[in-house]
Design a protein around this motif. Structure first.
Motif, PDB file in Angstrom:
ATOM      1  N   LEU A 143      10.526  38.283 -41.424  1.00  0.00           N
ATOM      2  CA  LEU A 143      10.755  38.971 -40.150  1.00  0.00           C
ATOM      3  C   LEU A 143       9.643  38.634 -39.164  1.00  0.00           C
ATOM      4  O   LEU A 143       9.029  39.518 -38.565  1.00  0.00           O
ATOM      5  N   LEU A 144       9.381  37.351 -38.977  1.00  0.00           N
ATOM      6  CA  LEU A 144       8.267  36.933 -38.130  1.00  0.00           C
ATOM      7  C   LEU A 144       8.522  37.178 -36.649  1.00  0.00           C
ATOM      8  O   LEU A 144       7.618  37.545 -35.917  1.00  0.00           O
ATOM      9  N   LEU A 145       9.741  36.965 -36.196  1.00  0.00           N
ATOM     10  CA  LEU A 145      10.029  37.078 -34.773  1.00  0.00           C
ATOM     11  C   LEU A 145      10.407  38.489 -34.349  1.00  0.00           C
ATOM     12  O   LEU A 145      10.685  38.730 -33.179  1.00  0.00           O
ATOM     13  N   VAL A 146      10.416  39.420 -35.273  1.00  0.00           N
ATOM     14  CA  VAL A 146      10.759  40.806 -34.986  1.00  0.00           C
ATOM     15  C   VAL A 146       9.477  41.555 -34.647  1.00  0.00           C
ATOM     16  O   VAL A 146       8.459  41.407 -35.329  1.00  0.00           O
ATOM     17  N   LYS A 147       9.527  42.364 -33.582  1.00  0.00           N
ATOM     18  CA  LYS A 147       8.322  43.089 -33.169  1.00  0.00           C
ATOM     19  C   LYS A 147       7.905  44.138 -34.182  1.00  0.00           C
ATOM     20  O   LYS A 147       6.753  44.206 -34.582  1.00  0.00           O
ATOM     21  N   ASP A 148       8.843  44.963 -34.614  1.00  0.00           N
ATOM     22  CA  ASP A 148       8.534  46.016 -35.577  1.00  0.00           C
ATOM     23  C   ASP A 148       9.226  45.696 -36.902  1.00  0.00           C
ATOM     24  O   ASP A 148      10.350  46.131 -37.152  1.00  0.00           O
ATOM     25  N   TYR A 165       0.078  35.669 -44.315  1.00  0.00           N
ATOM     26  CA  TYR A 165      -1.050  35.494 -45.222  1.00  0.00           C
ATOM     27  C   TYR A 165      -1.637  34.088 -45.065  1.00  0.00           C
ATOM     28  O   TYR A 165      -2.861  33.919 -45.032  1.00  0.00           O
ATOM     29  N   ALA A 166      -0.779  33.089 -44.949  1.00  0.00           N
ATOM     30  CA  ALA A 166      -1.247  31.718 -44.762  1.00  0.00           C
ATOM     31  C   ALA A 166      -1.986  31.572 -43.432  1.00  0.00           C
ATOM     32  O   ALA A 166      -3.017  30.889 -43.361  1.00  0.00           O
ATOM     33  N   ALA A 167      -1.489  32.223 -42.389  1.00  0.00           N
ATOM     34  CA  ALA A 167      -2.170  32.170 -41.091  1.00  0.00           C
ATOM     35  C   ALA A 167      -3.542  32.838 -41.168  1.00  0.00           C
ATOM     36  O   ALA A 167      -4.519  32.347 -40.597  1.00  0.00           O
ATOM     37  N   ARG A 168      -3.611  33.933 -41.905  1.00  0.00           N
ATOM     38  CA  ARG A 168      -4.897  34.635 -42.076  1.00  0.00           C
ATOM     39  C   ARG A 168      -5.888  33.769 -42.859  1.00  0.00           C
ATOM     40  O   ARG A 168      -7.062  33.687 -42.499  1.00  0.00           O
ATOM     41  N   MET A 169      -5.423  33.119 -43.916  1.00  0.00           N
ATOM     42  CA  MET A 169      -6.302  32.241 -44.701  1.00  0.00           C
ATOM     43  C   MET A 169      -6.757  31.046 -43.865  1.00  0.00           C
ATOM     44  O   MET A 169      -7.910  30.607 -43.973  1.00  0.00           O
ATOM     45  N   ASP A 170      -5.892  30.535 -43.022  1.00  0.00           N
ATOM     46  CA  ASP A 170      -6.251  29.442 -42.122  1.00  0.00           C
ATOM     47  C   ASP A 170      -7.363  29.888 -41.176  1.00  0.00           C
ATOM     48  O   ASP A 170      -8.313  29.146 -40.924  1.00  0.00           O
TER      49      ASP A 170
END
Length: 142
Positions: free
Chosen positions: A54-59, A102-107
């Protein structure tokens, strides 16, 4: 490790659930329908764990709650699609797939690390002489 049967059944569920979300029940999901990243099936094929992206969903939490509330309607729509292919329609458990965040955070964490540069070959103190063999054992003769 999943058996071939579980993998095939999970693939079938993933494709048909995507069709249910996009074609059969679009009125339940305003905006973009949820993406299905992974489906894991129990060995008896009675329970399916569906991981939603649900990446493109705001909530995303509210959307997941709505999906869980409508899981009975989703299961019925799925049953209409696969009833001739399977014996038992699995119970659907929906989970949020946060692997992309999680991958974006690790990056981000890796980019903030300070890694010193590797030593240059000009440093004679760290490199052993070329003609002298390093000692492997303490009692080795020179």
């Amino acid at each position: 490790m999943e058996s071939k049967r579980q993998q095939k059944f999970a693939s079938l569920l993933q494709q048909d659930l995507a069709a249910v979300f996009q074609r059969d029940l679009p009125h339940l999901f305003p905006g973009l329908p949820p993406g299905i990243s992974t489906v894991r099936v129990s060995p008896d094929l009675g329970v399916a764990r569906v991981y939603l992206s649900l990446l493109l969903v705001k909530d995303s939490e509210a959307m997941l709650r709505d999906i869980r509330d409508n899981s009975k309607a989703i299961r019925q729509a799925l049953a209409k699609r696969i009833r001739k292919q399977v014996r038992v329609i699995p119970e659907l458990n929906f989970f949020l797939d946060d692997s992309a965040s999680y991958a974006a955070r690790m990056d981000e964490v890796i980019n903030t690390l300070h890694i010193p540069p590797a030593p240059t070959p000009d440093d004679e103190t760290d490199t052993p002489p070329e003609n002298k063999r390093p000692k492997l054992f303490a009692d080795e003769d020179e």
